[in-house]
Design a protein around this motif. Structure first.
Motif, PDB file in Angstrom:
ATOM      1  N   PRO A   1       0.831  -1.209   0.000  1.00  0.00           N
ATOM      2  CA  PRO A   1       0.000   0.000   0.000  1.00  0.00           C
ATOM      3  C   PRO A   1       0.862   1.253   0.000  1.00  0.00           C
ATOM      4  CG  PRO A   1      -0.606  -1.485   1.800  1.00  0.00           C
ATOM      5  CD  PRO A   1       0.679  -1.976   1.239  1.00  0.00           C
TER       6      PRO A   1
ATOM      7  N   ASN B   1       0.881   3.584   5.504  1.00  0.00           N
ATOM      8  CA  ASN B   1       0.670   2.573   6.550  1.00  0.00           C
ATOM      9  C   ASN B   1       1.038   1.186   6.041  1.00  0.00           C
ATOM     10  OD1 ASN B   1      -0.312   4.473   8.365  1.00  0.00           O
ATOM     11  ND2 ASN B   1      -2.375   4.295   7.529  1.00  0.00           N
ATOM     12  N   ASN B   2       2.166   1.083   5.383  1.00  0.00           N
ATOM     13  CA  ASN B   2       2.509  -0.192   4.767  1.00  0.00           C
ATOM     14  C   ASN B   2       3.509  -1.013   5.572  1.00  0.00           C
ATOM     15  OD1 ASN B   2       4.707   1.390   4.303  1.00  0.00           O
ATOM     16  ND2 ASN B   2       4.324   1.628   2.115  1.00  0.00           N
ATOM     17  N   ILE B   3       3.805  -0.551   6.797  1.00  0.00           N
ATOM     18  CA  ILE B   3       4.655  -1.362   7.675  1.00  0.00           C
ATOM     19  C   ILE B   3       4.022  -1.414   9.068  1.00  0.00           C
ATOM     20  CG2 ILE B   3       6.854  -0.930   6.520  1.00  0.00           C
ATOM     21  CD1 ILE B   3       7.339   1.241   8.664  1.00  0.00           C
ATOM     22  N   PHE B   4       4.480  -2.365   9.885  1.00  0.00           N
ATOM     23  CA  PHE B   4       4.069  -2.424  11.291  1.00  0.00           C
ATOM     24  C   PHE B   4       5.082  -1.606  12.078  1.00  0.00           C
ATOM     25  CE2 PHE B   4       2.664  -6.568   9.514  1.00  0.00           C
ATOM     26  CZ  PHE B   4       1.298  -6.371   9.661  1.00  0.00           C
ATOM     27  N   THR B   5       4.712  -0.361  12.400  1.00  0.00           N
ATOM     28  CA  THR B   5       5.707   0.570  12.940  1.00  0.00           C
ATOM     29  C   THR B   5       6.259   0.128  14.288  1.00  0.00           C
ATOM     30  OG1 THR B   5       3.854   1.848  13.764  1.00  0.00           O
ATOM     31  CG2 THR B   5       4.911   2.648  11.773  1.00  0.00           C
TER      32      THR B   5
ATOM     33  N   ARG C   1       8.495  -6.893   2.994  1.00  0.00           N
ATOM     34  CA  ARG C   1       7.385  -7.615   3.615  1.00  0.00           C
ATOM     35  C   ARG C   1       6.533  -8.301   2.544  1.00  0.00           C
ATOM     36  NH1 ARG C   1       2.322  -7.758   4.109  1.00  0.00           N
ATOM     37  NH2 ARG C   1       2.177  -6.111   2.542  1.00  0.00           N
TER      38      ARG C   1
END
Lengths: 273, 336, 436
Positions: free
Chosen positions: A123, A126-130, A186
């Motif tokens: 995306p 917000n394309n990672i788990f921060t 990812r």
């Protein structure tokens, strides 16, 4: 149909070809049952018309990409670029047209099911788990896999060496370009056959952008098809095998990246001269 | 000598009780914060859920006691704990299926979940009172003290006694084990990591193939374990009365918010901050001050900042200060 | 069915339920139901202003209601002169020191913006202030509470007509709401909820424990009646009344009780109608439209230059004031202040059931919800007991289980309320009378 030698960027000096990683597709044996023959593209959103529920945003829009090819969607703001890609990934309903992967009709599948079929999606935001470390981000990318993922993780680290150094750091603490690398990494963890990127270079500096494009080319060289939406049209078309210029949800121009760059009409209207 | 006496008194009346209470609050706040992180709402039914879960433990304990089964010097309730947790987990999951899942599918606003949790609170509240009644229940057995005040005085020759109750020791040890297990689970296991991923970025978690229903189910099981453990420890340490558990909602929420809602580490820190503040502000320091100052300066009053009846005010004031100064909590939770 | 036909129909049903209670049970209980129903309706109206107009989530209703009750005592009870002589002025001085400490600490906190030891200095001021406060407060309290502890032991009130307590109760609640709102509004709705829950617990703790002010759990009895409501004794001694009772063929004692209750009902209905009229006017005014606009899209309203936080503070204070008013009315009718009776489930969360069931955002819905839910809350109890005795009919009369089940049947009402709330929220989330 596609000429692999006709890649936009053939200057090997700016890509890191030494000990280049090889990403093996997850489903090397998949597909033949429905395969429509060698002439059909690997992934195609064919004549898609639809929107988010209200008025249609896409009108008979066709996007396709072949194996190991880079396809880029460009166009002015609000042209429906991201929408077209989300339609291919099943994130909005299309009432006309179809999406086929390797000849198989996947129009009715959910995005999650498409991930299982070998599609990866990055995306735009917000394309990672921060709050999770880089390594955990990659692990979560491979959540659907039950086999050993260390091999794939190694390949991602070779592709993005900086991530190896930062693998114990929370991904939210990384710079913009590094975050995008995490995001791409990812998505690669499922060993997809197609990687879809929504404006991967949004908000990063030109130097980082060049580097990211180089990496994307490397990914494509391993045989993974790339479908990408880009705001930076000129640079993106330079590396594209195929370019789509969308205007108001319709295909306006479709050609090789090179040809589009050369087309005076396209240059004037969409590339700023 | 007087200094040692003061130290013992401090340990006896402030540090040990506050540590035990802080452990109980931390376990309660962990439950609230997990629900908040994964299901994204403030669960007002948590206090009554604790009461109901503890009721299961008490009933099982009575059953075991009647059957003549005991746990030696330890309270039988510890043996009953797993059964209580299992029953509560089933109940929580059933509640989720019957109530919350519908709103999750609707992607309803968080406040709708909160209102639904009010309804659940009524139901749990009624069930608890209907089955076990609204009154105090005793279920502690086994050895009462690890160190009794008299033994301590005899052993050390100090004027001040140190009493370390079994319930306090068990509370602290259990809390450490539970917290360690929880953090191991969240940080080292695949399921735990998927819960953190879901809490961090729901859309991306879905995209990665994480099954939300499974995450939610595991969450309720963990929350049940935390809530029942917290409730049982509180009941052993103080007393079991359903209404008290409802009232615990305030310090528990204060702990979770002070630490940063959605952040497990914060919930633990918050629990201890609230517990220590509550005990220190409501403790009458006369005894300790008398030990420390010259005889002529000994205080006449209790040297107590606030009566124990106002202990809720302490959590409230800390909560307000944190909301004013740092609304995301000390450990930066998810909420703004 | 639109609201224009639905509203009168539902209210007619409500009226029928109350009349049926009168016919089947007794007119006394029917009037009790009506009176408490009207008070509940006013509380629901207050909460509906906050929730329905502005989306504010207040779970401190009990505290605001109790403040209204305190106002009733402080306004209407005669002052205890002895207590005032013993410790009144000292108490006022002690309270002044307490308030002064807090104001001083806030001022110092604001002054010393960049100071490194700001926190420590403020803490020192607070601790020292608290010590002085307690040193002054303790003896004053003891002196006051020592005055005739069996009957008084508190400062008493102002000895004014109790009707005055109603607006003053509203003011008390408004003041508390202002303090909470100032701090917790503008944050997430959950935070406001926790803050209101906290303030209501603290208000109740004060009322229960500060005997010098409210006699605490010893209760204050014998509050005077408001102006038009007569005393039963007076009625029973009035020859005109006795003649009427005989003419209607009724027992004068029973009729006097009914007369008193009817008088309250009239008074409450009047208050409710005035509030309804004001609330409807407000809702349809530009102010009301703005409030709803803010509720529906805070960001857009903010972009249009509306001070959302300030508007929210207004509505929060107004809604809480209405709850305070209802609390004063309730204490007036009870004729006593019993702090032990305030339970959050009954005075906070039940009001929420009323608002959600009635239809959030609709004043008529809130009023209907208030009366209907109160009716159910009261009537479920005999129903539950009856149900239990039927269900346990097979058990031995002496069995402990049977006794236990029958004893605890009263808690059925909470179960019914919870399930009712969940069902309405799920299947008719906009309530019985939807907003529009």
């Amino acid at each position: 149909m596609s000429d692999y030698s006709d890649r936009g960027n053939k200057d090997a000096s700016i890509t890191r070809t030494d000990n280049m990683p090889t990403l093996t597709p997850a489903h090397p044996e998949s597909g033949p049952s429905h395969y429509v023959g060698s002439g059909g593209p690997f992934l195609i959103g064919d004549g898609m018309t639809g929107g988010y529920g209200g008025a249609d945003i896409l009108h008979d829009c066709t996007i396709s990409v072949d194996k190991g090819e880079i396809a880029v969607i460009v166009g002015p703001n609000g042209a429906g670029k991201s929408t077209a890609m989300k339609a291919v990934f099943g994130m909005l309903n299309i009432h006309t047209g179809s999406v086929r992967l390797n000849g198989e009709d996947i129009t009715a599948l959910s995005p999650q099911a498409r991930v299982n079929k070998g599609m990866g999606f990055v995306p735009q935001t917000n394309n990672i788990f921060t709050s999770m470390t880089v390594e955990e981000n990659l692990e979560m990318g491979a959540f659907i896999r039950r086999d050993d993922i260390s091999q794939t993780m190694e390949q991602v680290y070779e592709l993005f060496p900086i991530l190896r150094d930062k693998r114990r750091q929370p991904a939210g603490e990384l710079s913009g370009g590094q975050r995008q690398q995490v995001a791409v990494g990812r998505a690669l963890m499922t060993q997809p056959q197609v990687l879809m990127l929504d404006e991967p270079t949004a908000g990063v500096s030109p130097i980082v952008m060049d580097e990211l494009f180089d990496r994307i080319i490397e990914v494509a060289r391993t045989g993974i098809s790339i479908l990408m939406v880009e705001q930076n049209a000129r640079q993106a078309l330079e590396i594209a095998d195929k370019g789509y210029v969308l205007v108001q949800g319709r295909n306006r121009y479709t050609d090789t990246g090179k040809a589009l760059l050369a087309d005076p009409e396209v240059r004037k209207s969409f590339l700023g001269g | 000598m007087d200094f040692l006496n003061a130290l013992v008194a401090l340990l006896n009346f402030v540090i040990i009780p506050a540590t035990a209470y802080g452990s109980q609050l931390a376990l309660g706040a962990l439950g609230v914060t997990l629900i908040y992180g994964i299901l994204r709402f403030s669960n007002f039914a948590h206090g009554d859920g604790m009461a109901l879960g503890t009721m299961f433990v008490i009933l099982t304990t009575w059953g075991l006691q009647a059957a003549g089964i005991s746990f030696g010097p330890l309270p039988t309730a510890l043996l009953a704990l797993p059964i209580g947790i299992a029953l509560t987990a089933l109940l929580f999951i059933a509640t989720d299926r019957a109530v919350y899942r519908f709103y999750r599918r609707q992607k309803a606003a968080p406040v709708i979940f909160v209102i639904a949790s009010l309804g659940v609170m009524f139901v749990y509240n009624a069930l608890t009172r209907f089955i076990i009644g609204p009154d105090d229940q005793r279920f502690a057995d086994g050895e009462r003290f690890i160190i009794s005040a008299r033994d301590f005085r005899e052993a050390t020759g100090l004027a001040e006694g140190l009493a370390f109750r079994t319930s306090q020791g068990i509370t602290i040890v259990t809390a450490i084990i539970v917290v360690a297990a929880l953090f191991w689970f969240l940080n080292k296991t695949r399921t735990g990591k998927s819960m953190r991923a879901f809490s961090d970025n729901e859309d991306l978690a879905l995209l990665s193939g994480i099954n939300p229903e499974r995450v939610v189910m595991v969450t309720w099981i963990i929350v049940a374990a935390l809530a029942v453990t917290a409730g049982t420890l509180y009941g052993l340490d103080k007393s079991y009365r359903p209404f008290t558990y409802f009232q615990l909602l305030l310090p528990i929420f204060a702990s979770a918010i002070v630490g940063g809602l959605g952040n497990p580490l914060g919930a633990i820190a918050g629990g201890f901050i609230i517990a220590y503040s509550e005990v220190m502000v409501t403790y009458a320091w006369k005894k300790i001050v008398t030990y420390l100052v010259p005889e002529t300066m000994a205080p006449e009053g209790l040297v107590q900042l606030l009566g124990t009846e106002y202990k809720f005010a302490v959590s409230f004031v800390i909560l307000i200060i944190v909301l004013l100064v740092r609304p995301t909590g000390i450990f930066r939770g998810k909420a703004v | 069915m639109n609201n224009a036909t639905r509203t009168p129909l539902l209210f007619a049903c409500m009226g029928f339920l109350i009349i049926a209670t009168g016919v089947l049970q007794s007119w006394d209980s029917a009037l009790n139901l009506l009176n408490f129903g009207l008070i509940a309706a006013i509380m629901a109206l207050g909460v509906n202003m906050q929730w329905g107009y502005a989306g504010l989530f207040n779970v401190g209703i009990m505290g605001f209601v109790a403040l209204g009750g305190v106002a009733a005592v402080l306004v209407s009870m005669p002052p205890v002169n002895d207590a005032w002589a013993q410790g009144g002025l000292r108490m006022i001085f002690a309270l002044a020191v307490g308030v002064g400490t807090i104001i001083g600490a806030i001022m110092v906190f604001r002054r010393l913006k960049a100071q490194r030891f700001r926190g420590l200095i403020v803490l020192a001021i607070l601790v020292i202030g608290a010590m002085i406060f307690r040193a002054l407060f303790g003896p004053a309290r003891d002196a006051i509470e020592a005055v005739n502890p069996a009957g008084e032991g508190y400062l008493g009130g102002l000895g004014l007509p109790i009707l005055l307590a109603w607006p003053i109760g509203a003011l008390f609640a408004a003041g508390a709401a202002w303090i909470v709102g100032k701090t917790a509004l503008g944050l997430r709705s959950d935070y406001l909820a926790i803050a209101t829950l906290g303030i209501s617990e603290i208000i109740l703790a004060v009322i229960r424990n500060e005997d010098w002010l409210t006699r605490g759990v010893k209760n204050v009895n014998g509050l005077p009646r408001p102006w038009p409501v007569p005393y039963e004794i007076e009625l029973q001694e009035d020859p005109g009344f006795l003649a009427r009772a005989e003419a209607w063929g009724m027992d004068p004692v029973g009729l006097s009780t009914l007369t008193v209750k009817l008088a309250y009902a009239g008074l409450f209905l009047l208050v409710l109608l005035i509030l309804m009229w004001l609330a409807q006017k407000a809702l349809q005014s530009p102010w009301g439209r703005m409030m709803r606009a803010i509720r529906d899209n805070e960001t857009a309203a903010e972009a249009m230059g509306k001070d959302v936080k300030k508007r929210h503070l207004h509505i929060f204070v107004i809604g809480s004031a209405v709850c305070g008013l209802a609390g004063a009315m309730m204490t007036t009718m009870d004729g006593l202040l019993n702090p032990g009776a305030y339970q959050p489930l009954r005075y906070t969360f039940l009001i929420w059931v009323m608002v959600i069931v009635g239809g959030s955002g609709n004043n008529w819905g809130a009023v209907l919800g208030g009366m209907l839910v109160w009716f159910l809350y009261v009537q479920v109890e005999p129903l539950g007991t009856w149900l239990m005795s039927v269900m346990t009919a097979g058990l031995d009369d002496g069995s402990a289980l049977k006794q236990h089940l029958i004893d605890n049947a009263i808690y059925m009402r909470f179960l019914v309320m919870g399930i009712f709330l969940l069902l309405v929220l799920r299947f008719s989330p906009r309530g019985l009378i939807p907003e529009r």
